[in-house]
Each structure stands twice: as structure tokens, then as C-alpha cells.
Design an enzyme around this catalytic site. Structure first.
Site, short mmCIF file in Angstrom:
data_model
loop_
_atom_site.label_atom_id
_atom_site.label_comp_id
_atom_site.label_asym_id
_atom_site.label_seq_id
_atom_site.Cartn_x
_atom_site.Cartn_y
_atom_site.Cartn_z
N GLY A 14 5.11 2.31 2.41
CA GLY A 14 5.75 2.02 1.14
C GLY A 14 6.51 3.18 0.54
O GLY A 14 6.26 4.35 0.83
N ASN B 274 -5.07 4.46 3.00
CA ASN B 274 -3.77 4.62 2.36
C ASN B 274 -3.47 6.09 2.14
O ASN B 274 -4.34 6.86 1.71
CB ASN B 274 -3.74 3.90 1.01
N LYS C 262 -1.34 5.23 -7.93
CA LYS C 262 -0.39 4.12 -7.95
C LYS C 262 0.47 4.10 -9.21
O LYS C 262 1.36 3.27 -9.34
CB LYS C 262 -1.15 2.79 -7.83
#
Length: 511
Positions: free
Chosen positions: A129, A262, A399
Site C-alpha cells: 500500500g 504489516n 495508520k
């Protein structure tokens, strides 16, 4: 990056947070108040009767045989999807769960065997991402979380320290998407002199579909438009890793386990206690879950469905059904331990059948469909799967700029690629920080903080409106700062705010 500490890299159990017992997380959960009701919203009428897509069409788009096979399987499952019914949902069985607090008793570590065990491990970071949620157009792994230190720097520093301390060769593998692959391959050139073997591979690309018809958005024999494609989720890691040849390469080199996480999760470090448990108990798939807190809203919860562990993504549930899960407290960290041989066999036998989630992005005012598979959903595919209840220390995702502020503050200290809670902070919890939309991008966030405040004694911070912070500011207790519409609030240099509410007129009130 530079670390000042010289102590041996930590792979044993970190300091535990007070999360309570595993059993206490399931108190007073009423699962059967709405028997036999579907959780997922229905398909649009046109999509329910969508025509098949020929393999030749997908090949003409440039898809690889294994990619198109997976895409066709997901599309078919989407059209004919099985519903989840509440009367089949149960609390995970105790035999399917293990408490991190008990690992040292269940699977004691033989320190003389540590190096041999670590040499069986491969670390994989998910790096598909961009930092879109914080206004960044580059790979999220290249974002700075401290001056001159990126997520990727942290991962490399940690693994390098492990390799040096234990005289082992734990490789770092990075799974990129078509959005991040070229950029990341250029960035990793700077690690050539580090004692870490770094490999990359690119995950699949799937074509978007129109929501109302499930027809393909991209057309054959036309220039590739990245906006018409998407990376199909972290669950694609298994097939893409096999396609890259890395599974066979690692098995031939004596590797047995992969640790997936992640790249933006600062808590996802190598844990020898968990690895030891995976090894001794012959676990094929281990999913780390943690205590769900109020800020955990987008992600997955663990449950038992039809007597199998199952990961349910809350984004897929009908809004009116979400209340059923408000008391489910096992939250997916996406830290995953997998036996390499087991996943290789499942792929070769075509038995790796991951559930999918669906997203509906808008392009040119038209609703599209993206079918994605989270890696954690693999838990129901393996014979010997287990969920490991871990402390929040192992789940430190970045995030949002709110989480970035906490990470950049003196709440944490960086040590050999690890994030450790400052020993001067009382208790084990991090403060709850909510920054308003004016802080949502990294560029706006950086403009509004002349320097990062002292948060060592902060419990809760809420900032709303046009607010700017000076330097050398200290925030303690609960601090709420609200700038009314059309007004600006400037917090002066050197101010100490403790249990205060600041309004748009700069009135300071005790909280």
C-alpha cells in the site's frame, strides 16, 4: 539509521500489558439473539446473474494462469457466496487458543537451541500500500516515523541485530504490489552493506469489475491503466510467493517458517517465544490476536464458525448486525506464523481456499468491485491452526497521524529497530489521541507541530479545528483543544497543559 543501545536484540517475551485473562474477554456475549440471520448484504440483481468471463479474455489482459484461476474462483464465490449465520457463531474453543502469558510454560525455550530455530525463519513484510490515508503518494514503508528513520529502516535494523547477536541468517522478504514494487527495489539498494539478505516479489494484479454487472473494467488490447486494477489483498501472499519460486528456494535452504506482518506495525518483531511454540507444537498456522479496544474499528475479529476458527472482517457485515459483535474482543493483528511446507502442499493440492472481502471504490462516478483476501483468513485452511492471544505491545500500527504523533513522542524509545515503551511512563497503556481532519495528512500534521510535545504523562488528547502547537509543549492527563469554525488556536512555546479544555477563544478550563 543509528541506534545507541548496544545490548543484545530482544527476541524473548516483551513486557506484558495488563489485558486481563483470556476468558474474561468473552463474558456476557449473547450470540443467539438473532438466529439464522444473514450477516452480509445482498448482491445487486444484475450481479447475481452475471455472465462468466472467458479465461482467454483474462489472458489477453496479461494475467498469469494462476492469477486468473484465483480471480475466477473469487468471482464465482462472490456471485454464489455462502452466507454466515449467527446461530453458527461460537466463542473459539480453548483448545484453539493459547495465551501468550502461558507460552513459557506450555513451550519452554531451550536457549541453546535459539540460533538453530532462528535459522529456520523467514520474515515477510507486507508492503503493497501507499500512504494514501495520510496524504502520501509513496510506498508506506518509506514514510519517516522518526527523523531519518522509515518503517523499512526499522525492519532492517531489527533483523540485522538478530542476525548479528545469534550468528544466524534470517532473511527479510518484502511483498510489493504494482504500486510499490519499483520504488521499493530502488530504496533497498541502501541496505547492501547490512547483514540482512533482502528479497522482494510482486503480488498479483486483479482487474476491477463494475458493481452492477460484474463486467471487467479494463479492456483487452488497450494500454494498461493502473486505476482499472488492484492488488487483491494480503492473502495473495501465498500464491504469489509460490509463483516467485521463493517457497521452493527457502525450503531447499532449510527454512521452515515464515513470519508475516504489516510493514507499518511497529510491534511486529521476531518473538522467539512464539516461534518456539510454533515449532514444538507443530503448528501450521498461528494468528496473533490481541485485546480489542475502542479505536479498533476497521479490521477483523476472531470467532469460531462451524467448529473452525474464522476471521470475520467487520467491514463486510450489514451495519444493523454490527451490534452482535460489539463484545467480541479478539482483534486480528495480522501477525501470522506459517509452516512453509504446509502452505506449499495446500497450494499444490489446490486446497488453499481463503474467504474474501469486497470493497466498492468509485471511478468516474461508477461503483466498482474489488475482491480481496486477508492473509489471516487462512486460519481455517490449515489442520493445526491456533490463535495466540498477545499483548498490545505486538500491535502498534501507524495508520493515521494520531498514531504517528504517539510513535514520534517520548512515549516510545527506539532500540535496534524495536519500539519500546518509555520506562519513565507509569503503566503500560499508550494515550488515546484523536487529531481532527486538519491534521489528517502528514504535510498538514508537520506544519501544525513546531516540535513534538512531551506526552509522557498524557492519558487523552483530542484536537479539533485550526490548531497549531509551538515547541517544548507538555501535555498531561486529559487535554481537549477545540478551535471553533473560523477561529485559530495557537498553543504557545513552553506551555504545560494538564487536565485542561481550551476553547476557540483560548479560555483555559480545568477538565
Amino acid at each position: 539509521m543509528t541506534d545507541t543501545a548496544t545490548s543484545k536484540a530482544t527476541v524473548e517475551r516483551p513486557k506484558l500489558q495488563s489485558t486481563g485473562s483470556l476468558h474474561s474477554l468473552f463474558k456476557n456475549v449473547d450470540l443467539f439473539s438473532e438466529n439464522d440471520e444473514e450477516l452480509y448484504p445482498p448482491l445487486q440483481h444484475g450481479a447475481r446473474f452475471a455472465a462468466p468471463i472467458e479465461d482467454s479474455t483474462l489472458l489477453a489482459l496479461g494475467m498469469k494462469p494462476d492469477e486468473l484461476k484465483a480471480f475466477q474462483k473469487q468471482r464465482h464465490a462472490y456471485i454464489n457466496k455462502d452466507q454466515i449465520y449467527t446461530d453458527e457463531i461460537k466463542i473459539p474453543n480453548k483448545t484453539e487458543m493459547v495465551d501468550y502469558h502461558q507460552l513459557h510454560l506450555v513451550s519452554p525455550i531451550d536457549q541453546s537451541n535459539a540460533s538453530r530455530l532462528l535459522n529456520k525463519l523467514v520474515v515477510i513484510k507486507l508492503n503493497g500500500g501507499l500512504g494514501n490515508s495520510m496524504g502520501c503518494k509513496t510506498a508506506k514503508s518509506t514514510m519517516e516515523i522518526a527523523p531519518g528513520v522509515t518503517f523499512l529502516d526499522m525492519a532492517v535494523a531489527h533483523i540485522e541485530q538478530i542476525n548479528q547477536d545469534y550468528n544466524v541468517d534470517v532473511p527479510l522478504v518484502i511483498m510489493n504490489s504494482y504500486k510499490t514494487h519499483n520504488e521499493t527495489n530502488k530504496v533497498i539498494e541502501k541496505y547492501k552493506t547490512h547483514k540482512v539478505s533482502i528479497k522482494t516479489f510482486q503480488q498479483s494484479m486483479f482487474p476491477k469489475m463494475y458493481k452492477d454487472t460484474l463486467n471487467l473494467v479494463p479492456k483487452p488490447n488497450t494500454p494498461m491503466n493502473p486505476k482499472e486494477w488492484y492488488p487483491p489483498g494480503s492473502g495473495d501472499i501465498f500464491r504469489s510467493l509460490q509463483r516467485s519460486g521463493l517457497i521452493d528456494e527457502f525450503l531447499a535452504a532449510g527454512k521452515e517458517y515464515i513470519f508475516i506482518s504489516n510493514v507499518e506495525n511497529l510491534g511486529s518483531i521476531i518473538d522467539l517465544q512464539v516461534l518456539n511454540h510454533i515449532h514444538l507444537q507443530k503448528i501450521e498456522f498461528g494468528l496473533e490476536v490481541t485485546n480489542r479496544i475502542n479505536t479498533d474499528s476497521t479490521g477483523g475479529i476472531l470467532m469460531s464458525y462451524k467448529d473452525k476458527l474464522h476471521l470475520l472482517e467487520l467491514s463486510q457485515v450489514k451495519p444493523e448486525k454490527l451490534k452482535i459483535f460489539k463484545d467480541f474482543k479478539l482483534w486480528n493483528t495480522n501477525n501470522i506464523w506459517v509452516n512453509l511446507k504446509s502452505v506449499s502442499n495446500l497450494i499444490k493440492e489446490d486446497k488453499l481456499d481463503l474467504d474474501w472481502i469486497v470493497n466498492y471504490p468509485l471511478e468516474n462516478h461508477k461503483a466498482m468491485v474489488q475482491l480481496e483476501t486477508p492473509a489471516g483468513m487462512g486460519i481455517q485452511n490449515f489442520k493445526n491452526s491456533v490463535a495466540i492471544f498477545v499483548p498490545r505491545d505486538r500491535y502498534r500500527p501507524i495508520k493515521s497521524t494520531s498514531q504517528l504523533l504517539v510513535a514520534q513522542s517520548n512515549i516510545f524509545q527506539f532500540d535496534h529497530g524495536q519500539v519500546k515503551l518509555n520506562s519513565k511512563r507509569e503503566g503500560q497503556d499508550v494515550p488515546l489521541v484523536k487529531l481532527g481532519e486538519e491534521f489528517s495528512t502528514v504535510s498538514d500534521y508537520e506544519k501544525r507541530f513546531k516540535s513534538i510535545p512531551d506526552l509522557l504523562e498524557l492519558d487523552h488528547l483530542t484536537v479539533s479545528g485550526d490548531v497549531y502547537f509551538g515547541s517544548r509543549i507538555t501535555l498531561k492527563g486529559t487535554v481537549i483543544i477545540v478551535a471553533n469554525h473560523g477561529e485559530r488556536v495557537d498553543i504557545p512555546d513552553g506551555v504545560v497543559l494538564e487536565n485542561k479544555v481550551l476553547s476557540g477563544t483560548l479560555r483555559i478550563l480545568d477538565h
